[in-house]
Design a protein around this motif. Sequence first.
Motif: not given
Lengths: 111, 117
Positions: B14-18, B82-84, B114-117
């Motif tokens: 997830q976006e912003a997570e590690t 994490s960022q997109l 994959t990075v989810k917003p």
Amino acid sequence: DAGITQSPRHKVTETGTPVTLRCHQTENHRYMYWYRQDPGHGLRLIHYSYGVKDTDKGEVSDGYSVSRSKTEDFLLTLESATSSQTSVYFCATRTVAYEQYFGPGTRLTVT
Amino acid sequence: AQTVTQSQPEMSVQEAETVTLSCTYDTSESDYYLFWYKQPPSRQMILVIRQEAYKQQNATENRFSVNFQKAAKSFSLKISDSQLGDAAMYFCAYRSYINTNAGKSTFGDGTTLTVKP
């Protein structure tokens, strides 16, 4: 960015035809490499060069030849293209710090 | 011969997570280099981080850090916040300290992040 360009970026060719891919670098790096990238195989080394006119085989060199007549240019030739050589080809150089810098890739399709 | 194994073909965060990407390698050498490369959809391979085996301190580059466990032959990549734009395929690579084969690197098969917003 080590200033590596590859040409062409995309190519479609027929089985049995010769194909040459070109890699050009502007950083005066001594070492250059050709890799191919296929799904499920990561990057595999085809040939490499450690100086002008000094080249050697990598792990998947069958069907490929290379030449390096100038520091900045490293050519990869498929003498008679086959469908198994359909792939994305990456050229890379290596810095003295052992980091590799890659070109943008060439997508080759052999029909 | 050295081998590099990335056991996670795909990961999502997830976006912003590690998120942590795993890499193990096999070698009989004591001195070597390890790298993480990023390949976004543009296909351009980009060096993310490097680690020298003789260094005990784990390498860090901004939001990217590694957990290097030499005895376990493990070299994981942690991406914080994490960022997109982090969405890409990530490759782990090994390079011998000895200049065999002109210092070529051995690559793992990659992990698609994959990075989810």
